[in-house]
Each structure stands twice: as structure tokens, then as C-alpha cells.
Design a protein around this motif. Sequence first.
Motif, PDB file in Angstrom:
ATOM      1  N   TYR A 116       8.672  10.356 -11.757  1.00 47.34           N
ATOM      2  CA  TYR A 116       7.448  10.484 -10.960  1.00 47.34           C
ATOM      3  C   TYR A 116       7.786  10.732  -9.487  1.00 47.34           C
ATOM      4  CZ  TYR A 116       2.846   9.283  -9.041  1.00 47.34           C
ATOM      5  OH  TYR A 116       1.645   9.309  -8.369  1.00 47.34           O
ATOM      6  N   GLU A 117       8.754   9.994  -8.975  1.00 41.18           N
ATOM      7  CA  GLU A 117       9.162  10.206  -7.583  1.00 41.18           C
ATOM      8  C   GLU A 117       9.637  11.652  -7.390  1.00 41.18           C
ATOM      9  OE1 GLU A 117       8.659   8.379  -5.139  1.00 41.18           O
ATOM     10  OE2 GLU A 117       8.938   6.251  -5.529  1.00 41.18           O
ATOM     11  N   ASN A 146      14.518   5.419  -4.563  1.00 43.20           N
ATOM     12  CA  ASN A 146      14.013   4.853  -5.817  1.00 43.20           C
ATOM     13  C   ASN A 146      14.604   5.566  -7.023  1.00 43.20           C
ATOM     14  OD1 ASN A 146      12.419   2.803  -4.883  1.00 43.20           O
ATOM     15  ND2 ASN A 146      10.481   3.890  -5.095  1.00 43.20           N
ATOM     16  N   ASN A 186      -6.946   5.905  -3.893  1.00 43.59           N
ATOM     17  CA  ASN A 186      -6.880   7.295  -4.358  1.00 43.59           C
ATOM     18  C   ASN A 186      -6.333   7.355  -5.780  1.00 43.59           C
ATOM     19  OD1 ASN A 186      -3.872   7.899  -4.266  1.00 43.59           O
ATOM     20  ND2 ASN A 186      -4.226   7.182  -2.162  1.00 43.59           N
ATOM     21  N   ILE A 187      -6.506   8.499  -6.386  1.00 37.70           N
ATOM     22  CA  ILE A 187      -6.197   8.669  -7.811  1.00 37.70           C
ATOM     23  C   ILE A 187      -4.737   8.358  -8.148  1.00 37.70           C
ATOM     24  CG2 ILE A 187      -5.726  11.162  -7.573  1.00 37.70           C
ATOM     25  CD1 ILE A 187      -7.702   9.737 -10.489  1.00 37.70           C
ATOM     26  N   ASN A 188      -3.842   8.522  -7.179  1.00 35.68           N
ATOM     27  CA  ASN A 188      -2.416   8.309  -7.454  1.00 35.68           C
ATOM     28  C   ASN A 188      -2.078   6.858  -7.792  1.00 35.68           C
ATOM     29  OD1 ASN A 188      -2.585  10.499  -4.949  1.00 35.68           O
ATOM     30  ND2 ASN A 188      -1.400  11.148  -6.709  1.00 35.68           N
ATOM     31  N   ALA A 238       6.890   7.405   2.375  1.00 32.49           N
ATOM     32  CA  ALA A 238       7.486   6.231   3.011  1.00 32.49           C
ATOM     33  C   ALA A 238       9.010   6.346   3.080  1.00 32.49           C
ATOM     34  CB  ALA A 238       7.092   4.960   2.259  1.00 32.49           C
ATOM     35  N   VAL A 293       3.723  11.029 -16.781  1.00 32.69           N
ATOM     36  CA  VAL A 293       2.847  10.243 -17.656  1.00 32.69           C
ATOM     37  C   VAL A 293       3.032  10.697 -19.106  1.00 32.69           C
ATOM     38  CG1 VAL A 293       0.422   9.776 -18.242  1.00 32.69           C
ATOM     39  CG2 VAL A 293       1.166   9.668 -15.858  1.00 32.69           C
ATOM     40  N   SER A 347       0.500   2.787 -13.853  1.00 32.02           N
ATOM     41  CA  SER A 347       0.877   3.098 -15.229  1.00 32.02           C
ATOM     42  C   SER A 347       2.389   3.234 -15.357  1.00 32.02           C
ATOM     43  CB  SER A 347       0.182   4.403 -15.649  1.00 32.02           C
ATOM     44  OG  SER A 347       0.704   4.857 -16.881  1.00 32.02           O
ATOM     45  N   MET A 384      10.992   6.571   0.463  1.00 36.26           N
ATOM     46  CA  MET A 384      11.551   5.730  -0.609  1.00 36.26           C
ATOM     47  C   MET A 384      11.759   6.508  -1.902  1.00 36.26           C
ATOM     48  SD  MET A 384      12.028   2.599   0.358  1.00 36.26           S
ATOM     49  CE  MET A 384      11.873   1.579  -1.121  1.00 36.26           C
ATOM     50  N   GLY A 431      -0.488   7.202   0.898  1.00 34.38           N
ATOM     51  CA  GLY A 431       0.403   6.105   0.529  1.00 34.38           C
ATOM     52  C   GLY A 431       1.782   6.570   0.116  1.00 34.38           C
ATOM     53  N   PHE A 432       2.017   7.899   0.201  1.00 38.48           N
ATOM     54  CA  PHE A 432       3.356   8.417  -0.072  1.00 38.48           C
ATOM     55  C   PHE A 432       4.068   8.672   1.253  1.00 38.48           C
ATOM     56  CE2 PHE A 432       1.107   9.625  -3.987  1.00 38.48           C
ATOM     57  CZ  PHE A 432       1.963   9.068  -4.904  1.00 38.48           C
ATOM     58  N   MET A 463      -5.389   0.693  -1.351  1.00 35.73           N
ATOM     59  CA  MET A 463      -5.401   2.128  -1.630  1.00 35.73           C
ATOM     60  C   MET A 463      -6.256   2.397  -2.859  1.00 35.73           C
ATOM     61  SD  MET A 463      -3.543   3.439   0.712  1.00 35.73           S
ATOM     62  CE  MET A 463      -2.917   5.052   0.290  1.00 35.73           C
ATOM     63  N   ALA A 516      -1.634   6.400 -11.552  1.00 37.52           N
ATOM     64  CA  ALA A 516      -0.333   6.851 -12.074  1.00 37.52           C
ATOM     65  C   ALA A 516       0.761   5.857 -11.707  1.00 37.52           C
ATOM     66  CB  ALA A 516       0.003   8.235 -11.530  1.00 37.52           C
ATOM     67  N   VAL A 517       0.741   5.362 -10.478  1.00 36.71           N
ATOM     68  CA  VAL A 517       1.774   4.410 -10.039  1.00 36.71           C
ATOM     69  C   VAL A 517       1.719   3.137 -10.892  1.00 36.71           C
ATOM     70  CG1 VAL A 517       2.467   2.882  -8.138  1.00 36.71           C
ATOM     71  CG2 VAL A 517       1.951   5.288  -7.692  1.00 36.71           C
ATOM     72  N   LYS A 574      -6.289   6.037 -19.138  1.00 36.84           N
ATOM     73  CA  LYS A 574      -4.837   5.804 -19.169  1.00 36.84           C
ATOM     74  C   LYS A 574      -4.478   4.360 -19.496  1.00 36.84           C
ATOM     75  CE  LYS A 574      -3.814   9.993 -17.539  1.00 36.84           C
ATOM     76  NZ  LYS A 574      -3.398  11.022 -18.483  1.00 36.84           N
ATOM     77  N   LYS A 585       6.329   9.358 -20.392  1.00 35.96           N
ATOM     78  CA  LYS A 585       6.186   7.939 -20.729  1.00 35.96           C
ATOM     79  C   LYS A 585       5.595   7.791 -22.133  1.00 35.96           C
ATOM     80  CE  LYS A 585       3.891   3.692 -19.511  1.00 35.96           C
ATOM     81  NZ  LYS A 585       2.809   3.028 -18.791  1.00 35.96           N
ATOM     82  N   ASP A 639       0.802  -1.218   0.000  1.00 39.15           N
ATOM     83  CA  ASP A 639       0.000   0.000   0.000  1.00 39.15           C
ATOM     84  C   ASP A 639       0.840   1.276   0.000  1.00 39.15           C
ATOM     85  OD1 ASP A 639      -2.372  -1.518   0.141  1.00 39.15           O
ATOM     86  OD2 ASP A 639      -2.044  -1.798   2.287  1.00 39.15           O
ATOM     87  N   LEU A 640       2.126   1.160   0.286  1.00 38.61           N
ATOM     88  CA  LEU A 640       2.987   2.342   0.233  1.00 38.61           C
ATOM     89  C   LEU A 640       3.480   2.502  -1.204  1.00 38.61           C
ATOM     90  CD1 LEU A 640       4.968   1.890   3.556  1.00 38.61           C
ATOM     91  CD2 LEU A 640       3.132   3.507   3.086  1.00 38.61           C
ATOM     92  N   LEU A 641       3.077   3.611  -1.813  1.00 39.15           N
ATOM     93  CA  LEU A 641       3.212   3.720  -3.267  1.00 39.15           C
ATOM     94  C   LEU A 641       4.665   3.697  -3.741  1.00 39.15           C
ATOM     95  CD1 LEU A 641       0.326   6.216  -4.073  1.00 39.15           C
ATOM     96  CD2 LEU A 641       0.252   3.762  -3.714  1.00 39.15           C
ATOM     97  N   SER A 642       5.556   4.361  -3.011  1.00 43.09           N
ATOM     98  CA  SER A 642       6.957   4.355  -3.429  1.00 43.09           C
ATOM     99  C   SER A 642       7.574   2.974  -3.241  1.00 43.09           C
ATOM    100  CB  SER A 642       7.771   5.369  -2.616  1.00 43.09           C
ATOM    101  OG  SER A 642       7.399   6.662  -2.985  1.00 43.09           O
TER     102      SER A 642
END
Lengths: 104, 144
Positions: free
Chosen positions: B52-53, B118, A50-52, B112, B28, A58, B114, B109-110, A48, A55-56, A84, B31, A29-32
Motif C-alpha cells: 500500500y505504501e 515502512n 477521508n476515504i483513505n 509524513a 486491498v 483494513s 514514512m 494524512g500522507f 481524519m 484502506a489504512v 470492506k 490482501k 492522524d498521519l496515515l503512514s
Amino acid sequence: MNELSAMQGFKPVAVPDGEREINGVYIGDLLSWVMGRAKADDAWITIMTNINVVAVASLADTACIVLAEGVNPDASVVETANAKGVNIISSEMPAYETAKAIGI
Amino acid sequence: MVNEMAEPLIFHFDVDGDNFTSAGQASVQVKKNLRQLGIDPETIRRVSIAMYEGEINMVIHAKGGEADVIVSDESIEIILKDTGPGIANIEQAMQEGFSTAPDNIRSLGFGAGMGLPNMKRYTDYMQIDSVVGEGTTITMRVNF
């Protein structure tokens, strides 16, 4: 993808690329963390919504997002995923059972 | 690479710092552009994730910034420039798990810790130039 979304316990949410092959599973669940560890063509199991996540999925080039525990995304997330080319399916099961059912 | 390129291709983006839900638009788009150039999927994946990061970092910490992506015969270079608070301790920021992201970002969820690791993981070269109170410029390269 098409096979998985038709399996018992799974439901298609947005499947713009149904021919996509799944070659592995990643749960997180942690996106990074997902971007750092998931592989291309994995089925990514998460709660998770949410909209992000679109993107993750993709950018990390996962085969699909699998929303576990029966969670549902907002309509805007579904719309973006379709636009997308990101596949989303949902599962009523917890992450572990979902992964077992995918069985790769 | 695809075809011999006479001149490097440069893509420029302004990264909007106000809207977290649209964060990632530049990545995006990159890409998509790289795919049109016929670049191999694994290279695209590395560039996309690293950028992206960086883009997310600019939105979280620096109210946005600018991104340039330069595609040449040898590599894809990503330059991210912001005028945010800067990074006080780069060595610490590079450690997996270290984060200064606020709670609302973590709940998405961000945060973290990383992001920077990354960016390093997926690129062949990464340099951070940062001055506290002035801003940060990150240069990354993925070689062909």
C-alpha cells in the motif's frame, strides 16, 4: 466492538464486524505513521475522515477506527467501510478522553 | 506455507495514477487473495502495508505504474514499477520524515516521510532501482 459502540459517548458509524475484539489503542492522524506503529487489533483513534482511512484500517488490520471530537465521515466513506468490513465508531470526546474511556 | 505450490502464483495490477481516492485498490485485492490462500494474518498485514505504501507513492509521485505480486513456497515478492521522475537521493528518501509530497497530499494524512521506511520495516528484503527521469522499480520480499 459492540460493547464499545454501545458505551456512553460513543456512536456506531459503520459496524460490519461487531464481534471484533479490541486489544489496544493507537492515536494518530498521519496515515503512514499509523501503518508503521499501530498494531493489529488496536482501536485507532483519529480525526481524519477521508476515504483513505478505510484502506489504512483494513490493511493495517486495526479492530476499528474511532473518530474523535465528534467528526463525521462522508456517506461514501461509511459505504466503503461497510463494504470492506471496516468498523467505524465516533466519539464526542477528544482523543485522550476517548482512549481513557476505551481503557485497555 | 499453505500447500505445496507447483508453480508460483502471480497477481498483476495496473495502478491508476489519476485517482487518489481509489489508491490502494491493488493492495486491498492482494490482501483478499492472500487471505483466500490461507496465509497467516501477520504475513498478510506486512505484505499489505508494504504494498500500500508503494502504491500510494506511485500515485503521488509517478502517475501510477504496475504492480506484480508473486507468491511462492518461500516468500511473497512484490515488484512495483513506474515511469515517474525517479528518486534523486535514495539514502535521503529512506530517512524517516523526509518527504517531497505536495501539500494537498499532506492534508490527507500522507506525506509524513514514512512510506519507504515502512516498506523496509515490514519486509525481509527491499531493493530500490531508480533512474532520475526514467522511473523506479522497487522489489520487496516477505519470507514465510
